[in-house]
Design a protein around this motif. Structure first.
Motif, PDB file in Angstrom:
ATOM      1  N   PHE A 121       0.834  -1.200   0.000  1.00 20.72           N
ATOM      2  CA  PHE A 121       0.000   0.000   0.000  1.00 20.72           C
ATOM      3  C   PHE A 121       0.870   1.253   0.000  1.00 20.72           C
ATOM      4  O   PHE A 121       0.612   2.206  -0.747  1.00 20.72           O
ATOM      5  N   MET A 125       0.878   4.093  -2.906  1.00 18.04           N
ATOM      6  CA  MET A 125       0.590   5.493  -2.579  1.00 18.04           C
ATOM      7  C   MET A 125       1.751   6.398  -3.019  1.00 18.04           C
ATOM      8  O   MET A 125       1.534   7.487  -3.563  1.00 18.04           O
ATOM      9  N   GLN A 138      -6.123   9.889  -8.421  1.00 21.78           N
ATOM     10  CA  GLN A 138      -5.515   9.045  -7.388  1.00 21.78           C
ATOM     11  C   GLN A 138      -6.594   8.259  -6.637  1.00 21.78           C
ATOM     12  O   GLN A 138      -6.438   7.063  -6.380  1.00 21.78           O
ATOM     13  N   GLU A 139      -7.684   8.936  -6.285  1.00 20.76           N
ATOM     14  CA  GLU A 139      -8.787   8.267  -5.581  1.00 20.76           C
ATOM     15  C   GLU A 139      -9.398   7.170  -6.449  1.00 20.76           C
ATOM     16  O   GLU A 139      -9.743   6.100  -5.960  1.00 20.76           O
ATOM     17  N   ARG A 142      -7.083   4.203  -6.296  1.00 21.93           N
ATOM     18  CA  ARG A 142      -7.193   3.542  -4.974  1.00 21.93           C
ATOM     19  C   ARG A 142      -8.462   2.696  -4.890  1.00 21.93           C
ATOM     20  O   ARG A 142      -8.428   1.556  -4.423  1.00 21.93           O
ATOM     21  N   ARG A 143      -9.598   3.260  -5.319  1.00 21.21           N
ATOM     22  CA  ARG A 143     -10.868   2.517  -5.280  1.00 21.21           C
ATOM     23  C   ARG A 143     -10.803   1.296  -6.193  1.00 21.21           C
ATOM     24  O   ARG A 143     -11.275   0.219  -5.841  1.00 21.21           O
ATOM     25  N   ALA A 146      -8.672  -1.387  -4.485  1.00 19.15           N
ATOM     26  CA  ALA A 146      -9.417  -1.976  -3.361  1.00 19.15           C
ATOM     27  C   ALA A 146     -10.508  -2.917  -3.860  1.00 19.15           C
ATOM     28  O   ALA A 146     -10.688  -4.019  -3.332  1.00 19.15           O
TER      29      ALA A 146
END
Length: 157
Positions: A121, A125, A138-139, A142-143, A146
């Motif tokens: 992680f 990041m 970026q979000e 990340r989603r 995940a």
């Protein structure tokens, strides 16, 4: 291939591999035993042309007759050698599994996986920060990561 070649490992890993090997052996013997008949075939007495009596043993099942050195059945029965090996291997699997539980091997594996996940992680990041992406991009990444980890049991383990 030679016996006694050193292999670098740690006690927890060695114990876990012993559990896996014993579990594989149990399954192997179980499959062989399932091919055996439940009960032995009866032996047959016969006479030859000279009047001598001969005994031909029947095919063994999961158990079978025991024989005197002369070849005549004693009237006692013993389990098939595969059943003996299967039972010994099951006992070994229970022993190794118990030792692994006492040693906390599974708990250590979980902690190691959590540690590896934190490192991964952190690397993701850092890569996102260096990629000069907008906050929304970026979000989104990340989603997406995940979601993929939650939906893929192999990736999640």
């Amino acid at each position: 291939m030679k016996l006694g070649i050193p292999v670098e490992t740690n006690p927890a890993e060695a114990l876990l591999h012993a559990v896996w090997e014993a579990a594989g052996n149990v399954e192997f013997y179980r499959q062989l035993i399932q091919e055996l008949e439940a009960h032995p075939e009866e032996g047959q007495y016969s006479e030859d042309s000279e009047g001598k009596t001969h005994y031909r043993p029947g095919k063994r099942g999961i158990y079978g007759e025991t024989y005197h050195i002369s070849g005549i059945p004693t009237g006692e029965a013993t389990v098939h050698v595969l059943v003996q090996l299967y039972n010994e291997e099951r006992d070994r699997l229970v022993k190794y599994s118990s030792e692994a539980l006492r040693a906390g091997v599974e708990e250590r594996r979980v902690k190691l996986a959590e540690s590896e996940a934190r490192v991964l992680f952190g690397a993701v990041m850092a890569a996102l920060a260096e990629a000069d992406l907008s906050f929304q991009q970026q979000e989104s990444v990340r989603r997406s990561i995940a979601m993929r980890l939650r939906s893929d049991p192999i990736a999640a383990s």
